[in-house]
Scaffold this motif. Structure first.
Motif, PDB file in Angstrom:
ATOM      1  N   VAL A   1       0.838  -1.198   0.000  1.00 50.38           N
ATOM      2  CA  VAL A   1       0.000   0.000   0.000  1.00 50.38           C
ATOM      3  C   VAL A   1       0.874   1.249   0.000  1.00 50.38           C
ATOM      4  CG1 VAL A   1      -1.751   1.291   1.290  1.00 50.38           C
ATOM      5  CG2 VAL A   1      -1.909  -1.211   1.118  1.00 50.38           C
ATOM      6  N   GLU A   2       1.899   1.209   0.847  1.00 52.24           N
ATOM      7  CA  GLU A   2       2.802   2.355   0.958  1.00 52.24           C
ATOM      8  C   GLU A   2       3.455   2.676  -0.392  1.00 52.24           C
ATOM      9  OE1 GLU A   2       6.824   2.842   3.280  1.00 52.24           O
ATOM     10  OE2 GLU A   2       5.333   1.754   4.471  1.00 52.24           O
ATOM     11  N   LEU A   3       3.833   1.633  -1.130  1.00 53.48           N
ATOM     12  CA  LEU A   3       4.524   1.845  -2.408  1.00 53.48           C
ATOM     13  C   LEU A   3       3.560   1.981  -3.576  1.00 53.48           C
ATOM     14  CD1 LEU A   3       7.455  -0.736  -2.135  1.00 53.48           C
ATOM     15  CD2 LEU A   3       7.465   1.696  -1.562  1.00 53.48           C
ATOM     16  N   ASP A   4       2.266   1.963  -3.266  1.00 52.39           N
ATOM     17  CA  ASP A   4       1.258   2.040  -4.313  1.00 52.39           C
ATOM     18  C   ASP A   4       1.482   0.943  -5.361  1.00 52.39           C
ATOM     19  OD1 ASP A   4      -1.019   3.086  -5.386  1.00 52.39           O
ATOM     20  OD2 ASP A   4       0.011   4.632  -6.568  1.00 52.39           O
ATOM     21  N   ALA A   5       1.696  -0.266  -4.869  1.00 51.30           N
ATOM     22  CA  ALA A   5       1.944  -1.410  -5.746  1.00 51.30           C
ATOM     23  C   ALA A   5       0.710  -1.707  -6.591  1.00 51.30           C
ATOM     24  CB  ALA A   5       2.307  -2.635  -4.909  1.00 51.30           C
ATOM     25  N   ALA A   6       0.937  -2.330  -7.745  1.00 49.61           N
ATOM     26  CA  ALA A   6      -0.196  -2.737  -8.581  1.00 49.61           C
ATOM     27  C   ALA A   6      -0.958  -3.859  -7.904  1.00 49.61           C
ATOM     28  CB  ALA A   6       0.303  -3.188  -9.948  1.00 49.61           C
TER      29      ALA A   6
ATOM     30  N   LEU B   1      -1.549 -13.336   0.489  1.00 52.77           N
ATOM     31  CA  LEU B   1      -2.341 -12.694   1.555  1.00 52.77           C
ATOM     32  C   LEU B   1      -3.067 -13.664   2.496  1.00 52.77           C
ATOM     33  CD1 LEU B   1      -3.894  -9.737  -0.548  1.00 52.77           C
ATOM     34  CD2 LEU B   1      -1.671  -9.840   0.597  1.00 52.77           C
ATOM     35  N   GLU B   2      -2.581 -14.894   2.597  1.00 54.94           N
ATOM     36  CA  GLU B   2      -3.224 -15.856   3.504  1.00 54.94           C
ATOM     37  C   GLU B   2      -3.116 -15.415   4.965  1.00 54.94           C
ATOM     38  OE1 GLU B   2      -1.361 -16.623   0.910  1.00 54.94           O
ATOM     39  OE2 GLU B   2      -2.154 -18.378  -0.137  1.00 54.94           O
ATOM     40  N   LYS B   3      -2.040 -14.704   5.323  1.00 57.87           N
ATOM     41  CA  LYS B   3      -1.789 -14.385   6.734  1.00 57.87           C
ATOM     42  C   LYS B   3      -2.068 -12.925   7.090  1.00 57.87           C
ATOM     43  CE  LYS B   3      -0.866 -18.390   8.154  1.00 57.87           C
ATOM     44  NZ  LYS B   3       0.272 -19.266   8.249  1.00 57.87           N
ATOM     45  N   LEU B   4      -3.041 -12.326   6.445  1.00 62.07           N
ATOM     46  CA  LEU B   4      -3.384 -10.922   6.734  1.00 62.07           C
ATOM     47  C   LEU B   4      -3.952 -10.767   8.142  1.00 62.07           C
ATOM     48  CD1 LEU B   4      -5.315  -9.745   3.544  1.00 62.07           C
ATOM     49  CD2 LEU B   4      -2.976  -9.188   4.209  1.00 62.07           C
ATOM     50  N   ASN B   5      -3.700  -9.611   8.776  1.00 64.82           N
ATOM     51  CA  ASN B   5      -4.412  -9.291  10.017  1.00 64.82           C
ATOM     52  C   ASN B   5      -5.480  -8.231   9.732  1.00 64.82           C
ATOM     53  OD1 ASN B   5      -3.227  -6.721  10.081  1.00 64.82           O
ATOM     54  ND2 ASN B   5      -1.465  -7.440  11.259  1.00 64.82           N
ATOM     55  N   ARG B   6      -6.251  -7.910  10.755  1.00 62.86           N
ATOM     56  CA  ARG B   6      -7.386  -6.994  10.550  1.00 62.86           C
ATOM     57  C   ARG B   6      -6.966  -5.624  10.037  1.00 62.86           C
ATOM     58  NH1 ARG B   6     -12.125  -8.555  12.231  1.00 62.86           N
ATOM     59  NH2 ARG B   6     -12.153 -10.487  13.396  1.00 62.86           N
ATOM     60  N   ALA B   7      -5.856  -5.123  10.581  1.00 65.21           N
ATOM     61  CA  ALA B   7      -5.394  -3.794  10.158  1.00 65.21           C
ATOM     62  C   ALA B   7      -4.984  -3.826   8.688  1.00 65.21           C
ATOM     63  CB  ALA B   7      -4.220  -3.358  11.037  1.00 65.21           C
TER      64      ALA B   7
ATOM     65  N   ILE C   1      -6.247  -5.730   6.390  1.00 67.66           N
ATOM     66  CA  ILE C   1      -7.465  -5.813   5.579  1.00 67.66           C
ATOM     67  C   ILE C   1      -8.081  -4.424   5.415  1.00 67.66           C
ATOM     68  CG2 ILE C   1      -9.832  -6.765   5.517  1.00 67.66           C
ATOM     69  CD1 ILE C   1      -8.647  -9.299   6.914  1.00 67.66           C
ATOM     70  N   ARG C   2      -8.112  -3.686   6.525  1.00 67.00           N
ATOM     71  CA  ARG C   2      -8.650  -2.315   6.462  1.00 67.00           C
ATOM     72  C   ARG C   2      -7.825  -1.458   5.500  1.00 67.00           C
ATOM     73  NH1 ARG C   2      -9.750  -2.339  11.801  1.00 67.00           N
ATOM     74  NH2 ARG C   2      -7.681  -1.564  12.293  1.00 67.00           N
ATOM     75  N   THR C   3      -6.518  -1.537   5.654  1.00 71.44           N
ATOM     76  CA  THR C   3      -5.628  -0.710   4.827  1.00 71.44           C
ATOM     77  C   THR C   3      -5.764  -1.067   3.345  1.00 71.44           C
ATOM     78  OG1 THR C   3      -4.116  -0.718   6.694  1.00 71.44           O
ATOM     79  CG2 THR C   3      -3.225   0.066   4.614  1.00 71.44           C
ATOM     80  N   LEU C   4      -5.768  -2.356   3.062  1.00 76.04           N
ATOM     81  CA  LEU C   4      -5.908  -2.782   1.655  1.00 76.04           C
ATOM     82  C   LEU C   4      -7.247  -2.341   1.087  1.00 76.04           C
ATOM     83  CD1 LEU C   4      -4.360  -6.350   1.954  1.00 76.04           C
ATOM     84  CD2 LEU C   4      -3.490  -4.525   0.469  1.00 76.04           C
TER      85      LEU C   4
ATOM     86  N   ARG D   1     -13.667 -12.925   1.939  1.00 72.50           N
ATOM     87  CA  ARG D   1     -14.914 -12.265   2.346  1.00 72.50           C
ATOM     88  C   ARG D   1     -14.621 -10.961   3.082  1.00 72.50           C
ATOM     89  NH1 ARG D   1     -18.182 -13.661  -0.628  1.00 72.50           N
ATOM     90  NH2 ARG D   1     -18.539 -11.460  -0.473  1.00 72.50           N
ATOM     91  N   GLU D   2     -13.660 -11.022   3.983  1.00 68.16           N
ATOM     92  CA  GLU D   2     -13.332  -9.818   4.765  1.00 68.16           C
ATOM     93  C   GLU D   2     -12.751  -8.750   3.836  1.00 68.16           C
ATOM     94  OE1 GLU D   2     -12.757 -12.904   5.578  1.00 68.16           O
ATOM     95  OE2 GLU D   2     -13.212 -13.229   7.690  1.00 68.16           O
ATOM     96  N   LEU D   3     -11.932  -9.160   2.883  1.00 64.93           N
ATOM     97  CA  LEU D   3     -11.358  -8.189   1.942  1.00 64.93           C
ATOM     98  C   LEU D   3     -12.458  -7.536   1.111  1.00 64.93           C
ATOM     99  CD1 LEU D   3      -8.168 -10.147   0.804  1.00 64.93           C
ATOM    100  CD2 LEU D   3      -8.178  -7.879   1.870  1.00 64.93           C
ATOM    101  N   ILE D   4     -13.386  -8.342   0.629  1.00 59.89           N
ATOM    102  CA  ILE D   4     -14.484  -7.786  -0.185  1.00 59.89           C
ATOM    103  C   ILE D   4     -15.315  -6.826   0.669  1.00 59.89           C
ATOM    104  CG2 ILE D   4     -16.617  -8.355  -1.443  1.00 59.89           C
ATOM    105  CD1 ILE D   4     -15.176 -11.050  -2.217  1.00 59.89           C
ATOM    106  N   ALA D   5     -15.599  -7.230   1.922  1.00 61.58           N
ATOM    107  CA  ALA D   5     -16.390  -6.364   2.811  1.00 61.58           C
ATOM    108  C   ALA D   5     -15.662  -5.053   3.093  1.00 61.58           C
ATOM    109  CB  ALA D   5     -16.689  -7.104   4.110  1.00 61.58           C
TER     110      ALA D   5
END
Ligand code: NIG
Ligand code: FE
Length: 418
Positions: free
Chosen positions: A264-269, A274-280, A282-285, A311-315
Motif C-alpha cells: 500500500v505504501e509503495l502504491d503497488a499494482a 495474503l493468507e496471513k493478513l491481520n485486521r489492520a 485488511i482495512r488498509t488494503l 470475504r473480509e477483503l471484499i467487505a
C-alpha cells in the motif's frame, strides 16, 4: 479479415461497468441474455442482445459463428504465473504428502533453489518449448492473457534468458504475456552468506538494466521467512519504481511480514497471496488501489487448510483478483476454472465475484483494463465460451474443463467440436 457475427450466447457475461470492481459491484457481471457480438479485426465492434446486433448492416454482411447456447465471458486474465521452469517438483510433492512441509524442503536444498539449479542447466529452446505446451493448455481453459515472472534464473544471464523467452513467446503465440522481474525470489546460492549483497546488486545494477532493456514492466519480491525481509523487499521494489517498474509483491503467504502494508505504501499494482493478513492489513488494503491477488491453488496444492480472507477483503472494499500462480512448487495448475472452484468453496466467494476477480480486476492490476478484461465496444475480442447452462456451473463442476472455444483478438485459438 471479414467481420464476424457471434450469436448463440445464452448468457453473455460482459463485465461492463465500473473498473476496478469492489464490494457489491464485484458480483455485477452485466449479463446479456441471448447476446451477440460483432467482431471486426481484433476488436469488438458491437455487443448487445442478438436481435439488436443482428440488425446492424455490418452484421448482415459478416461471417457467422453460432455458439448454440454457450455461456460466454471475457477471456480469463491470469495475473500471477511463474511460466518458465524446467521440470516439475514431483518428488517434493510426494515428500510433502508424507509429512515434510514446503519450508522444510526449501531448507534442505529443494524448493525454489532446486528449480533455479535445473533452469540454469536447461537450454532456452527446451524452456520455451515446455512453456508453449502449457500456453496451449492455458488457452484451452479459457485464459487469453497472463502475467509471467522471472525468478528461477537468479543471475543476470539466466534471468535475461527467462525474460527473453517471454518476449519471444509474447510475439510468436496468441496469448498476451505481461513480464515481471522477480530477481528477489530467493537469495541465489552464490549469495547465501551475504543476502544483502544480492539485494544491492539487484537494486543498483540488475533492476536498472532490466528496465533499460525493456525486459519487464513490473518488479516483484517474495517477502517471506527464508526469502527476503521487509527491508530487503522495500529496497528492491523502491529501486524498481525509481526506474519505472511497477511493484507487485508476494505478501503474507506463510508468515506475516508486513509486506501487504508495504504494498500500500509503495502504491503497488498488486499484493499477492495474503493468507496471513491481520485486521489492520485488511482495512488498509480495502482503502487502497492495490489489487489483492488471491492464489487459492497454493493452499490447495500444499495441503494447507488456511486460505486468504476473501470475504473480509471484499467487505472492506478491497479490489480482489484471482490467479493460478502456476509454478512447480506450490501451484502446478493452468486452470482458472479450477481456481474459481477453490475460490467459491474454500474462500466463500460467489461464482459471480470469482468471475469478476478472474477478468476485469486482474486486467486492472496489469494496467490493461482499457483493452481487455471485459466485453465492450473497442476492446479486444478476447473471450471464452463454456458448454454449461449457467455461468455458476463453471466453478460448480470442479476439475472439469467445459471451455469449448477460446478467442484471442478475434481469432479462435482453441475449439472443441461442437
Ligand atoms: O508464488 N512464493 C514464491 N513463489 C512461488 C513458489 C515458487 C516455487 O515454489 O517454486 C509462489 O508460491
Ligand atoms: Fe508466485
Amino acid at each position: 479479415m471479414p467481420d464476424l457475427l457471434i450469436t448463440g450466447c445464452s448468457q453473455l457475461i460482459t463485465l461492463q461497468g465500473p473498473v476496478p470492481r469492489r464490494g457489491h459491484a464485484l458480483s455485477d457481471l452485466a449479463i446479456i441474455r441471448d447476446g451477440a457480438l460483432l467482431v471486426g479485426d481484433d476488436r469488438i465492434r458491437a455487443i448487445g442482445p442478438r436481435r439488436q446486433v443482428e440488425r446492424l448492416p455490418d452484421a448482415r454482411r459478416a461471417e457467422k459463428l453460432n455458439l448454440r447456447g454457450r455461456v460466454v465471458l471475457p477471456g480469463f486474465v491470469d495475473s500471477h504465473t511463474h511460466l518458465i521452469f524446467p521440470a516439475s517438483r514431483v518428488a517434493e510433492y510426494e515428500r510433502r504428502i508424507e509429512g515434510k512441509t514446503y519450508a522444510q524442503s526449501a531448507r534442505k536444498g529443494g524448493g525454489i533453489r532446486s528449480t533455479v539449479e535445473a533452469l540454469r542447466r536447461t537450454s532456452p529452446v527446451l524452456l520455451k518449448d515446455r512453456a508453449l505446451k502449457f500456453l496451449y493448455e492455458f488457452a484451452a481453459h479459457g485464459t487469453t492473457t497472463l502475467e509471467a515472472k522471472s525468478g528461477y534464473g537468479l543471475n543476470w544471464k539466466n534471468e535475461v534468458k527467462i525474460l527473453k523467452i517471454l518476449c519471444e513467446l509474447d510475439r510468436e503465440q496468441p496469448l498476451d504475456i505481461v513480464r515481471t522481474f522477480l530477481g528477489a525470489h530467493v537469495v541465489p546460492p552464490e549469495f547465501s552468506r551475504r543476502p544483502n549483497a544480492w539485494v544491492d546488486l539487484l537494486a543498483k545494477r540488475l533492476i536498472p538494466a532490466v528496465a533499460k532493456a525493456g525486459l519487464a514492466g513490473f518488479c516483484d519480491a517474495f517477502c517471506e521467512r527464508g526469502a527476503f525481509t521487509l527491508a530487503q523487499a522495500r529496497k528492491v521494489l523502491d529501486a524498481g519504481r525509481a526506474c519505472g517498474l511497477v511493484p507487485r509483491v508476494h505478501a503474507e503467504q506463510l508468515t506475516h511480514t508486513g509486506a501487504a502494508r508495504l504494498a500500500v505504501e509503495l502504491d503497488a499494482a498488486s499484493a499477492d497471496h495474503l493468507e496471513k493478513l491481520n485486521r489492520a492489513d485488511i482495512r488498509t488494503l480495502g482503502l487502497s488501489n492495490v489489487v489483492c491477488t488471491l492464489l487459492p491453488g497454493c493452499s490447495f496444492h500444499l495441503g494447507l487448510s488456511h486460505f486468504a480472507p476473501a470475504r473480509e477483503l471484499i467487505a472492506a472494499g478491497a479490489i480482489v483478483a484471482l490467479a493460478t500462480d502456476f509454478n512447480p512448487g506450490t501451484s502446478p495448475t493452468v486452470s482458472m476454472p479450477m481456481i474459481l472452484s477453490l475460490a467459491c468453496t474454500q474462500m466463500r466467494m460467489t461464482p459471480a465475484e470469482a468471475i469478476a476477480a478472474a477478468t476485469i480486476n486482474p486486467a486492472y492490476s496489469l494496467r490493461l483494463h482499457d483493452r481487455l478484461g471485459s466485453l465492450d465496444v473497442g476492446k479486444y475480442a478476447d473471450l471464452a465460451a463454456f458448454e454449461v447452462a449457467d455461468y455458476r456451473e463453471i466453478p460448480y463442476y470442479f476439475g472439469v474443463n467445459f471451455c469449448s472455444m477460446t478467442m484471442k483478438r478475434g481469432v479462435v485459438i482453441h475449439s472443441k467440436k461442437m
